[in-house]
Every structure is written in C-alpha cells, then in structure tokens.
Design a protein around this motif. Structure first.
Motif, PDB file in Angstrom:
ATOM      1  N   UNK A  18       2.028  -2.175  -4.264  1.00 40.93           N
ATOM      2  CA  UNK A  18       3.511  -2.236  -3.569  1.00 40.93           C
ATOM      3  C   UNK A  18       4.294  -1.152  -4.359  1.00 40.93           C
ATOM      4  N   UNK A  19       4.456  -1.038  -5.565  1.00 44.31           N
ATOM      5  CA  UNK A  19       5.150  -0.161  -6.145  1.00 44.31           C
ATOM      6  C   UNK A  19       4.699   1.416  -5.927  1.00 44.31           C
ATOM      7  N   UNK A  20       3.511   1.753  -5.866  1.00 45.77           N
ATOM      8  CA  UNK A  20       3.108   2.927  -5.330  1.00 45.77           C
ATOM      9  C   UNK A  20       3.437   3.434  -4.126  1.00 45.77           C
ATOM     10  N   UNK A  21       3.276   2.639  -3.054  1.00 38.76           N
ATOM     11  CA  UNK A  21       3.645   2.671  -1.962  1.00 38.76           C
ATOM     12  C   UNK A  21       5.080   2.957  -1.787  1.00 38.76           C
ATOM     13  N   UNK A  22       5.977   1.969  -2.248  1.00 38.96           N
ATOM     14  CA  UNK A  22       7.300   2.109  -2.199  1.00 38.96           C
ATOM     15  C   UNK A  22       7.958   3.567  -2.880  1.00 38.96           C
ATOM     16  N   UNK A  23       7.406   4.044  -3.791  1.00 35.32           N
ATOM     17  CA  UNK A  23       7.467   5.197  -4.391  1.00 35.32           C
ATOM     18  C   UNK A  23       7.320   6.341  -3.609  1.00 35.32           C
ATOM     19  N   UNK A  24       6.076   6.163  -2.817  1.00 38.22           N
ATOM     20  CA  UNK A  24       5.799   7.441  -1.856  1.00 38.22           C
ATOM     21  C   UNK A  24       6.561   7.488  -0.666  1.00 38.22           C
ATOM     22  N   UNK A  41       6.177  12.357  10.195  1.00 36.12           N
ATOM     23  CA  UNK A  41       7.088  11.453   9.981  1.00 36.12           C
ATOM     24  C   UNK A  41       6.782   9.877  10.235  1.00 36.12           C
ATOM     25  N   UNK A  42       5.881   9.786  11.287  1.00 37.29           N
ATOM     26  CA  UNK A  42       5.547   8.373  11.518  1.00 37.29           C
ATOM     27  C   UNK A  42       4.820   7.698  10.533  1.00 37.29           C
ATOM     28  N   UNK A  43       4.554   8.420   9.589  1.00 40.00           N
ATOM     29  CA  UNK A  43       3.617   7.998   8.392  1.00 40.00           C
ATOM     30  C   UNK A  43       4.537   6.714   7.616  1.00 40.00           C
ATOM     31  N   UNK A  44       5.787   7.268   7.600  1.00 35.80           N
ATOM     32  CA  UNK A  44       6.748   6.523   6.682  1.00 35.80           C
ATOM     33  C   UNK A  44       6.993   5.175   7.382  1.00 35.80           C
ATOM     34  N   UNK A  49       5.575  -0.697   6.759  1.00 37.04           N
ATOM     35  CA  UNK A  49       4.781  -1.947   7.580  1.00 37.04           C
ATOM     36  C   UNK A  49       3.694  -2.331   6.361  1.00 37.04           C
ATOM     37  N   UNK A  50       3.055  -1.425   5.656  1.00 41.02           N
ATOM     38  CA  UNK A  50       1.997  -1.896   4.485  1.00 41.02           C
ATOM     39  C   UNK A  50       2.725  -2.693   3.588  1.00 41.02           C
ATOM     40  N   UNK A  51       3.636  -2.060   3.022  1.00 39.54           N
ATOM     41  CA  UNK A  51       4.620  -2.770   2.137  1.00 39.54           C
ATOM     42  C   UNK A  51       5.024  -4.221   2.567  1.00 39.54           C
ATOM     43  N   UNK A  52       5.677  -4.313   3.668  1.00 40.10           N
ATOM     44  CA  UNK A  52       5.873  -5.446   4.174  1.00 40.10           C
ATOM     45  C   UNK A  52       4.614  -6.646   4.103  1.00 40.10           C
ATOM     46  N   UNK A  53       3.563  -5.930   4.500  1.00 38.99           N
ATOM     47  CA  UNK A  53       2.259  -6.784   4.730  1.00 38.99           C
ATOM     48  C   UNK A  53       2.038  -7.305   3.308  1.00 38.99           C
TER      49      UNK A  53
END
Length: 64
Positions: A18-24, A41-44, A49-53
């Motif tokens: 979660x931390x790594x993805x939020x940082x990215x 830009x769609x990757x953001x 959504x991945x973080x929420x999951x």
C-alpha cells in the motif's frame, strides 16, 4: 493486482505494498502537475483502485 493475490499476502506485506503504491501515485501526480509527460495517465486511476482494494482486504483481515 488481483484480490486473490492480495489475500495471500501477510498483513505486513500488504501494508508495505500500500505504501509503495501510494508513493508511486503521488509521484505520478506531481509529474502530471509539473508538466512532465507521463506515459499513461489512466494508470493513476488503476493504481488508486488498487490501493482501495488493498485497504479493503487489510480491513477484512483485521476484523477476522
């Protein structure tokens, strides 16, 4: 990342992911705001959504 794969991770590994993805995500947002071109830009949106999951799965594990 698929929910099935995330459920197999331990709580510590999930928190780290979660931390790594939020940082990215924040890095990509800063690049977008500063005018630096981002490849996709769609990757953001997908990463948010991945973080929420991940947070949902972490909460499920906490309540069990």
């Amino acid at each position: 990342m698929k929910a099935k794969d995330l459920r197999e991770l331990s709580a510590e590994e999930l928190a780290q992911k979660v931390r790594e993805t939020q940082r990215e995500v924040s890095t990509m947002r800063m690049r977008k705001q500063s005018g630096i071109t981002v490849d996709n830009y769609g990757k953001i949106r997908g990463m948010r959504r991945d973080v929420a999951r991940m947070l949902t799965i972490a909460s499920e594990k906490e309540h069990k």
